[in-house]
Design a protein around this motif. Structure first.
Motif, PDB file in Angstrom:
ATOM      1  N   ASP A   6       0.727  -1.279  -0.223  1.00  0.00           N
ATOM      2  CA  ASP A   6       0.363   0.275   0.006  1.00  0.00           C
ATOM      3  C   ASP A   6       0.571   1.370  -0.039  1.00  0.00           C
ATOM      4  OD1 ASP A   6      -2.405  -1.421   0.272  1.00  0.00           O
ATOM      5  OD2 ASP A   6      -2.305  -1.355   1.705  1.00  0.00           O
ATOM      6  N   LEU A   7       1.636   1.451   0.761  1.00  0.00           N
ATOM      7  CA  LEU A   7       3.262   2.475   1.041  1.00  0.00           C
ATOM      8  C   LEU A   7       3.199   2.926  -0.281  1.00  0.00           C
ATOM      9  CD1 LEU A   7       3.413   4.903   3.449  1.00  0.00           C
ATOM     10  CD2 LEU A   7       6.017   3.126   3.088  1.00  0.00           C
ATOM     11  N   LEU A   8       3.985   1.755  -0.745  1.00  0.00           N
ATOM     12  CA  LEU A   8       4.935   1.921  -2.097  1.00  0.00           C
ATOM     13  C   LEU A   8       3.723   2.617  -3.358  1.00  0.00           C
ATOM     14  CD1 LEU A   8       6.908  -0.947  -2.146  1.00  0.00           C
ATOM     15  CD2 LEU A   8       7.478   1.126  -1.790  1.00  0.00           C
ATOM     16  N   LEU A   9       2.760   1.909  -4.176  1.00  0.00           N
ATOM     17  CA  LEU A   9       1.935   2.432  -4.290  1.00  0.00           C
ATOM     18  C   LEU A   9       1.200   4.019  -4.377  1.00  0.00           C
ATOM     19  CD1 LEU A   9      -0.536  -0.907  -5.307  1.00  0.00           C
ATOM     20  CD2 LEU A   9       1.079   0.474  -6.886  1.00  0.00           C
ATOM     21  N   ARG A  10       0.726   4.647  -3.214  1.00  0.00           N
ATOM     22  CA  ARG A  10      -0.070   4.934  -2.213  1.00  0.00           C
ATOM     23  C   ARG A  10       1.648   6.416  -2.664  1.00  0.00           C
ATOM     24  NH1 ARG A  10      -0.871   4.158   2.498  1.00  0.00           N
ATOM     25  NH2 ARG A  10       0.980   5.345   3.542  1.00  0.00           N
ATOM     26  N   GLU A  11       3.122   5.752  -2.960  1.00  0.00           N
ATOM     27  CA  GLU A  11       3.991   7.183  -2.735  1.00  0.00           C
ATOM     28  C   GLU A  11       4.358   7.601  -4.201  1.00  0.00           C
ATOM     29  OE1 GLU A  11       7.177   6.838   0.183  1.00  0.00           O
ATOM     30  OE2 GLU A  11       6.242   6.526   2.113  1.00  0.00           O
ATOM     31  N   LEU A  12       4.282   6.198  -4.671  1.00  0.00           N
ATOM     32  CA  LEU A  12       5.048   6.283  -6.315  1.00  0.00           C
ATOM     33  C   LEU A  12       4.256   6.490  -7.639  1.00  0.00           C
ATOM     34  CD1 LEU A  12       7.356   3.044  -6.783  1.00  0.00           C
ATOM     35  CD2 LEU A  12       8.221   5.743  -5.951  1.00  0.00           C
ATOM     36  N   PHE A  13       2.602   6.249  -6.899  1.00  0.00           N
ATOM     37  CA  PHE A  13       1.502   6.382  -8.246  1.00  0.00           C
ATOM     38  C   PHE A  13       0.162   7.703  -7.240  1.00  0.00           C
ATOM     39  CE2 PHE A  13       3.574   2.128  -8.938  1.00  0.00           C
ATOM     40  CZ  PHE A  13       4.258   2.540 -10.481  1.00  0.00           C
ATOM     41  N   SER A  14       0.524   8.333  -7.066  1.00  0.00           N
ATOM     42  CA  SER A  14      -0.115   9.514  -6.179  1.00  0.00           C
ATOM     43  C   SER A  14      -0.400  10.619  -6.657  1.00  0.00           C
ATOM     44  CB  SER A  14      -0.358   9.094  -4.505  1.00  0.00           C
ATOM     45  OG  SER A  14       1.159  10.178  -4.396  1.00  0.00           O
ATOM     46  N   THR A  15       0.702  10.934  -7.741  1.00  0.00           N
ATOM     47  CA  THR A  15       0.504  12.421  -8.429  1.00  0.00           C
ATOM     48  C   THR A  15       0.868  11.876  -9.555  1.00  0.00           C
ATOM     49  OG1 THR A  15       2.314  12.736  -6.429  1.00  0.00           O
ATOM     50  CG2 THR A  15       2.522  14.973  -8.448  1.00  0.00           C
ATOM     51  N   PRO A  16      -0.255  12.819 -10.405  1.00  0.00           N
ATOM     52  CA  PRO A  16      -0.545  12.406 -11.379  1.00  0.00           C
ATOM     53  C   PRO A  16       0.193  13.230 -12.074  1.00  0.00           C
ATOM     54  CG  PRO A  16      -3.127  12.796 -10.866  1.00  0.00           C
ATOM     55  CD  PRO A  16      -1.510  13.273  -9.393  1.00  0.00           C
ATOM     56  N   LYS A  17       0.819  14.377 -12.341  1.00  0.00           N
ATOM     57  CA  LYS A  17       1.398  15.073 -12.781  1.00  0.00           C
ATOM     58  C   LYS A  17       3.358  14.466 -12.595  1.00  0.00           C
ATOM     59  CE  LYS A  17       3.346  18.828 -10.663  1.00  0.00           C
ATOM     60  NZ  LYS A  17       3.778  19.820  -9.724  1.00  0.00           N
ATOM     61  N   VAL A  18       3.338  13.603 -11.943  1.00  0.00           N
ATOM     62  CA  VAL A  18       4.635  12.793 -12.542  1.00  0.00           C
ATOM     63  C   VAL A  18       4.482  11.504 -13.444  1.00  0.00           C
ATOM     64  CG1 VAL A  18       5.803  11.103 -11.097  1.00  0.00           C
ATOM     65  CG2 VAL A  18       5.260  12.712  -9.890  1.00  0.00           C
ATOM     66  N   LEU A  19       3.196  11.172 -13.031  1.00  0.00           N
ATOM     67  CA  LEU A  19       2.846  10.067 -14.060  1.00  0.00           C
ATOM     68  C   LEU A  19       3.090  10.789 -16.158  1.00  0.00           C
ATOM     69  CD1 LEU A  19      -0.078   8.101 -12.285  1.00  0.00           C
ATOM     70  CD2 LEU A  19       2.808   7.208 -12.767  1.00  0.00           C
TER      71      LEU A  19
END
Length: 679
Positions: free
Chosen positions: A260-273
Motif C-alpha cells: 500500500d505504501l509503495l503504491l500510494r507514494e509512487l503512483f499518487s501524483t498525476p503530474k509525475v505520471l
C-alpha cells in the motif's frame, strides 16, 4: 512441566544444524533439507516485507543467527557429499544445470554476480543502516522519554499507556542494537559461501584427478558444475535473508504494509505520471529505441495518471461535501454529544490575541507552563490535577481569558500581549507611568508597561512579569482554590492504588470494612479545602484506620488526621522555628460556639445568634488586621474541639483566614499572641 511444540521444533532445528556438521547425510534427505531452507528464507522475506513495524519481528536478529548456522551446516554436508561421492543430490544438480544452462562458465559468472550483489550491495548497505539506526535510536531515547513524561503530565496518556510506550522504546533500542551485530552474521555468511565454493572446486579437482583418474578438464567440468549448484542452493536463501535484513532496517512506516505504501507514494501524483509518460513517448518516436514498447509504456502511464487525477477530484468533492455537512450538523454525531454533556474538569479559554502565547510554532510556551503547573501541584499537594484543556474562543475579547472549572467560568482576566505587568511591592524608588490595571490572581494594583520600560522598572524595584507568567500564576491559584472539587472518587482510588502494594494490610483493613472510598474522599477534600497537602497518604489512612471504628463523621475524622499531620502543618505555617505572631480565641467564645453546635444525622451545624456572629466576625476582622499590619498571615489558634466549627463559621466572611488548633502545632514552635478574638 510440559514441553511446548514450538520449543520442541526450535530445539530440533538448532540440534539438527549441529548434528549435520558431524553426521554424513543421504543425498535424498539433503534435498529435503535444502528445500526447507529455501522455504524458511522465503517466509522470512515476506514477513519482513509486510510487517507494519520493526518490532513486529523483534526476534529477527536471533532468526538471522539460527538460519545462518543451519545453512552453513547444510553447506558442510553437501561439501562432504561432493568430495566423497561426486554427487550432492538432485536439488544441487538441478541448480547447477538449470541456472548455468549446463555450462560451467555461465554458471560461475551467475554465481559470482549473485555473491557480489549480496556482499557489496545488500550486506554493505544493511550493515551501514543498522549502525546508523542503532546510534540514532540510542541518541533519541532521552527525547522520547521526555515526550512521554510531557504527555503523561498533561493527561494526554494514562500511566498504562506511558508504560507501554516506555517498554516499546526499550524494545526498539534493543532491537536495533542487536541488528547492528546481527548484520555481521549475514556478511560473514556471504564470505563463508565464497570460501566453501573455492574449497569445493579445488577439492573436487584433487579428488577427480587422484581418485577417479579423470583428466583435469573433465574433473573441472564435473565438480565445477556441482559446486556452482551447491553454491547457488546456499547463496539464494542467503540472498533472501540478506534482502530481509535490508528491508527490516530500512522500514520506516507504521501505518500500512509495504504494498500500500509503495503504491500510494509512487503512483499518487498525476503530474509525475504525465511527465514520465510524455518522456517515454518522445523517446519512442524520435529515437532508435523500440517504438512499440516505449510508446505503449508512455500511453499507459498517461492513462494511469488521468485515472488517478479523476479519483483525487472525486475524493476532494466528497471531502468538501462531508465538511459542509459536519459544519451544518455539528451535534448529530454521538461523540460530539458526549463532548457537550461531559465538560472538561479544568479549561482555559482565551481570545485570538492570546493565541501566540499558546502556539508552539509562534514561540509560545503556555502549554509547557501548564505541564509545570500540574507537576507543581502534584508535588505540593500530592494529588493529580485533571487534564487542563486550552481552547481559543472568538467570542471573548482578543486579550481576555477565562478559567473554567467543570464547564463553569470561575475567574477571568485580561492581558496586553506586547506589554509587561509591573507591581509595586511597596518600596520602589521612583514611580513610572503605565496603564493602570489589577493583578488577576491576588487583585493587587499594577500597571502595564512596554518592553522599553522593563529594565527601568526593575531597577526602581518593581516586580515585573510577562503575560504567560500572569496567566500561569492565575491558573495555578484558581486550581488550588478548587482542588477539593477536582478530587473525584476515581482519583482517590488511584492515590490508594499507588500505596496499596507496599501497604496491603492497611488498605485491606480500612477499605471497605471501616470506610468507603466516598468517605475517604470527603476527608481528603476537607484537607485540600484548607490547603493541607495529602502527599502523606499512609499517615492519613493509618489515622483513619485508628479512629474510624469509633466514628464515621468525616469532619471529626478530618480533625484527627490534621493532628496526625501536625509536622507538615507546622512546617507550612511556622517555618524556620522562628517566633510567630498569632491570634487566639477567647475561651468564653469557644464555649459559646460549642453550646450552639447541634448534631443531626446529616452532620453538625451551628445555631449561634446572628448578633453574636456579627460581633465575633467584627472582632476577627480587627485582630486579623493587626497581623496583616505586622506583615504576617492572619492565623487564629483555637482548642481542638472548636477548630472545625470556628472555621466553618468564618469561611463565608474570611475564606483565607487560617484556623489551627493547639494539637496541630509542633512542641518546638514558639507562638506570640498579639490579640484575642472575643464577642
Amino acid at each position: 512441566m510440559a514441553v511446548k511444540r514450538t520449543d520442541m521444533f526450535l530445539g530440533v532445528y538448532i540440534l539438527a544444524a549441529i548434528v549435520f556438521l558431524i553426521v554424513p547425510l543421504p543425498t535424498a534427505f539433503l534435498d529435503v533439507l535444502m528445500a526447507l531452507n529455501i522455504s524458511i528464507a522465503l517466509i522470512i522475506l515476506f514477513n519482513a516485507l509486510f510487517s507494519q513495524e520493526v518490532l513486529s519481528m523483534s526476534t529477527f536478529p536471533m532468526v538471522l543467527l539460527f538460519t545462518t548456522v543451519f545453512r552453513i551446516s547444510l553447506n558442510v554436508s553437501s561439501t562432504r557429499n561432493i568430495l566423497t561421492k561426486g554427487y550432492a543430490g538432485e536439488v544441487v544438480e538441478a541448480f547447477g544445470n538449470f541456472v548455468g544452462g549446463g555450462d560451467m562458465v555461465v554458471g560461475v559468472i551467475v554465481f559470482f554476480i549473485l555473491v557480489l550483489v549480496q556482499f557489496l550491495v545488500i550486506n554493505k548497505g544493511s550493515e551501514r543502516v543498522s549502525e546508523v539506526q542503532a546510534r540514532f535510536t540510542l541518541d533519541a531515547m532521552p527525547g522520547k522519554q521526555m515526550a512521554i513524561d510531557a504527555d503523561l503530565n498533561t493527561g494526554a496518556i494514562t500511566d498504562a499507556e506511558a508504560k507501554v510506550r516506555r517498554e516499546k522504546i526499550q524494545a526498539e533500542s534493543s532491537f536495533f542494537g542487536a541488528m547492528d551485530g546481527a548484520t555481521k552474521y549475514v556478511k560473514g555468511d556471504a564470505a563463508a559461501g565464497l570460501l566453501i565454493t573455492a574449497v569445493n572446486i579445488i577439492g573436487g579437482l584433487v579428488m577427480g584427478v587422484t581418485r577417479e583418474g579423470l583428466e583435469m578438464s573433465a574433473a573441472l567440468e564435473k565438480y565445477a558444475i556441482i559446486t556452482i549448484g551447491d553454491g547457488l542452493v546456499s547463496q539464494i536463501p542467503s540472498l533472501l535473508i540478506s534482502l530481509s535484513t535490508g528491508i527490516m532496517v530500512t522500514k520506516v512506516s507504521k501505518e500500512a504494509d509495504v504494498g500500500d505504501l509503495l503504491l500510494r507514494e509512487l503512483f499518487s501524483t498525476p503530474k509525475v505520471l504525465y511527465m514520465v509518460g510524455a518522456g517515454l513517448t518522445v523517446l519512442g518516436i524520435f529515437t532508435e529505441l523500440p517504438k512499440l514498447i516505449f510508446i505503449s509504456y508512455g500511453v499507459i502511464f498517461i492513462m494511469v495518471g488521468r485515472s488517478i487525477q479523476a479519483k483525487i477530484e472525486v475524493a476532494k468533492t466528497e471531502a468538501e461535501a462531508k465538511a459542509e455537512e459536519e459544519e451544518d450538523l455539528p451535534i448529530r454525531r454521538p461523540e460530539n454529544v458526549r463532548e457537550i454533556i461531559l465538560p472538561d474538569q479544568v479549561e482555559l479559554e482565551f481570545g485570538y490575541g492570546i493565541i501566540p502565547l499558546a502556539d508552539v510554532n509562534q514561540g509560545g510556551d503556555l502549554l509547557d507552563r501548564v505541564v509545570l503547573i500540574r507537576r507543581q501541584i502534584a508535588l505540593e499537594f500530592g494529588c493529580v490535577v485533571p487534564t487542563i484543556r486550552l481552547r481559543d474562543n472568538i467570542q471573548l475579547n482578543p486579550n481576555q481569558y477565562v478559567i473554567k472549572i467543570k464547564g463553569i467560568a470561575v475567574s477571568d482576566g485580561e492581558i496586553l500581549f506586547d506589554h509587561y505587568m509591573a507591581m509595586n511591592p511597596g518600596y520602589v524608588e521612583e514611580e513610572i507611568t503605565g496603564i493602570p490595571t489589577f493583578e488577576p490572581s491576588y487583585h493587587l494594583p499594577a500597571i502595564w508597561i512596554t518592553e522599553g520600560q522593563r529594565e527601568r522598572a526593575e531597577s526602581y524595584g518593581y516586580t515585573v512579569v510577562d503575560p504567560p507568567s500572569i496567566i500561569a500564576t492565575h491558573l495555578t491559584e484558581v486550581i488550588k482554590a478548587h482542588l477539593d472539587e477536582l478530587l473525584t472518587r476515581q482519583a482517590v482510588q488511584e492515590l490508594i492504588n499507588n500505596i496499596q502494594e507496599a501497604n496491603q494490610v492497611l488498605v485491606t483493613e480500612l477499605i471497605p470494612k471501616l470506610l468507603g472510598i466516598g468517605e475517604v474522599q470527603k476527608v481528603l477534600q476537607n484537607l485540600l479545602r484548607e490547603g493541607i497537602a495529602i502527599r502523606d497518604m499512609v499517615t492519613i489512612l493509618e489515622t483513619l484506620a485508628d479512629y474510624a471504628p469509633t466514628t464515621r463523621d468525616t469532619d471529626v475524622l478530618t480533625e484527627y488526621v490534621r493532628q496526625a499531620l501536625k509536622r507538615a502543618i507546622s512546617n507550612k505555617y511556622f517555618p524556620g522555628g522562628e517566633t510567630t505572631s498569632v491570634v487566639t480565641l477567647d475561651p468564653k467564645a469557644e464555649q459559646e460556639i460549642m453550646n450552639s453546635v447541634k448534631q443531626t444525622e446529616q452532620g453538625a451545624y451551628i445555631t449561634l445568634e446572628p448578633e453574636r456572629t456579627q460581633r465575633l466576625m467584627k472582632s476577627v476582622k480587627e485582630e486579623a488586621e493587626k497581623l496583616e499590619n505586622l506583615g504576617k498571615s492572619p492565623i487564629i489558634v483555637t482548642s481542638p474541639i472548636v477548630r472545625m466549627y470556628f472555621k466553618r463559621l468564618t469561611k463565608d466572611y474570611y475564606p483565607d483566614l487560617i484556623v489551627i488548633s493547639y494539637n496541630e502545632i509542633e512542641s518546638n514552635v514558639e507562638l506570640q499572641s498579639v490579640g484575642m478574638v472575643t464577642e
